[in-house]
Design an enzyme around this catalytic site. Sequence first.
Site, PDB file in Angstrom:
ATOM      1  N   LEU A 182       0.852  -1.182   0.000  1.00  0.00           N
ATOM      2  CA  LEU A 182       0.000   0.000   0.000  1.00  0.00           C
ATOM      3  C   LEU A 182       0.890   1.236   0.000  1.00  0.00           C
ATOM      4  CD1 LEU A 182      -2.841  -1.007   2.505  1.00  0.00           C
ATOM      5  CD2 LEU A 182      -2.541  -1.614   0.093  1.00  0.00           C
ATOM      6  N   ASP A 183       1.062   1.826  -1.172  1.00  0.00           N
ATOM      7  CA  ASP A 183       2.000   2.927  -1.348  1.00  0.00           C
ATOM      8  C   ASP A 183       1.469   4.212  -0.723  1.00  0.00           C
ATOM      9  OD1 ASP A 183       4.335   4.216  -2.736  1.00  0.00           O
ATOM     10  OD2 ASP A 183       2.696   5.274  -3.741  1.00  0.00           O
ATOM     11  N   ALA A 184       2.348   4.897   0.047  1.00  0.00           N
ATOM     12  CA  ALA A 184       2.033   6.217   0.626  1.00  0.00           C
ATOM     13  C   ALA A 184       0.696   6.232   1.352  1.00  0.00           C
ATOM     14  CB  ALA A 184       2.054   7.283  -0.470  1.00  0.00           C
ATOM     15  N   VAL A 185       0.360   5.124   1.972  1.00  0.00           N
ATOM     16  CA  VAL A 185      -0.991   4.963   2.528  1.00  0.00           C
ATOM     17  C   VAL A 185      -1.242   5.865   3.741  1.00  0.00           C
ATOM     18  CG1 VAL A 185      -0.427   3.046   4.085  1.00  0.00           C
ATOM     19  CG2 VAL A 185      -2.732   3.213   3.092  1.00  0.00           C
TER      20      VAL A 185
END
Length: 576
Positions: A232-235
């Site tokens: 989960l990128d930059a979540v």
Amino acid sequence: MSQVLEAKLVSMLETVYPSLDCDFIAGQLLTAMGLHPDQAPPPAHQNRWTESDVVLITYADTIQQADEKPLATLHQFLNRCLSDIISAVHILPFFPYSSDDGFSVMDYLAVNESHGNWEDVEAIARDFKLMADLVINHMSARSRWFENFKKRIDPGKDYFFEGNPRDDLSAVVRPRTSPLLTPVQTDDGERYLWCTFSEDQVDLNFANPQVLIEFAAIIRYYLERGVIIFRLDAVAFLWKEPGTPSIHLQQTHELIKILRLLIEHHSSDAVVITETNVPNRENLTYFGNANEAHVIYNFSLPPLLINTLVTGDCKHLKTWLMSMPPAQMGTTYLNFIASHDGIGMRPTDGLLSEEEKQRLVNTMDSFGGKVSFRRTPDGRDQPYEINIALYDALKGTAENGADHWQLQRFICAHTVMLALEGIPAFYIHSLLATENDTARMEHTGRLRSINRGQWQLADLEKDLENPLSHHSKVYQELKRLIAIRCKQPAFHPNATQFTLHLGLKLFGFWRQSMRRDQSIFCIHNISDEVQQVALSDINLIGTDRWHDLIAGTAIEDLSGAITLKPYQSVWLSNRE
């Protein structure tokens, strides 16, 4: 037991969307994921990894050869060179994109044609556990959704987060120095869009539950094509509220719980990893109560370990390790030293002083590194990350500069990482000891390109076959160390870990298998001077037979001492 899943989902959604019809939203999410309301949950607190798990991080097009799509070339290289040591591969965003080397996605459901196609991705997924990015915080300003936003039609009309220049945004935590709000002309006038990272990466609006439903469908699509690990990128920035820091908000944590609930009910062996490049205490919150991320990136490890090796002092690394809570069963850490991004400096907040941070920045600068900045709420610019290839980051010390211990220092760093609690992850350029690619950085104009070089397969194989090449020396030794690690129950990601107190020049810790039948004392000379350690100081059990797994030698005299050359490591085990 009827509709237990749906009831749990509704309860979570009510925290995020208290004024909306959460029963309807839950039904839409279950339909998007292809789940029944009474779908059985996976076993709780189940470890989905063992000591044999090792992750490779790479771009789809890092390795290339003429007349072949890079995904096919990557698959060939993985099978030929790494299949005996790598269990999982993280292919960084392989979708059509407009900037940031893939992290400005134009179409979540397509493979970048220049890389290959879904069949290439699925082929890799059949041979390795496949980890893919869910670039969930933002989307490309050149995407169809954003074009529809400007036309004020669906899908896309209300998919992006709008701000107001008159709002109080002074508390918003920023990872960049660029303006937070970007003005955009739409068919019904000018609107201001929230852009956490760049004006080409427009933040999505999860206050609109339709965006969450869209991502549920995307997740299902990935699962059906072999993706089993979701990054989960930059979540941390997912939910925004003017007047707040707009990072780590409760709605963000609830959304992660919802995504995990959906993912693991679809595939019981799937794993959720959160990418939160933030101070250590904040990072740890993404475990939740073992109900958010299965795995979190160990973001404080890279800067602290690099700082340790260039200063010859392990005080801060040891203090940090002692403070780290053991992960609950069913959760663990992802250990890494380098990645496609730089060495994050925010994870050193509260761990290094401002003077120590600046010394690290200055040392990396002297080794060819570059620094990118973030803007603080009070308007100051502070170092956000150091952009440098790891091999060059370890070419010398802060006191004396470059020296002849670069290779040994580099191997020592990875020997530490391989032994720590958690799953080890190797950025491909670290496994290959790639140096700073200043030419690529100058060509793209982006600092991160310094550590995002590309290899021609023929050149790479030639270097790896040359025993005099530093690429070959590193590659062969790391493969050997990984092979040793993968056979040790005491190196299970959830096995017991305790920090040893051996002074400032020796960094040590003890691992014990979950069955308590194997102990390994991991001791590393993190200095450029010879060090000795008395075996009596580490209390080896006298009735056991002890061996150094790395050197393959027996320890005969438990009352004696061992001598460690500069940057030498030992793994003392009571099992061969």
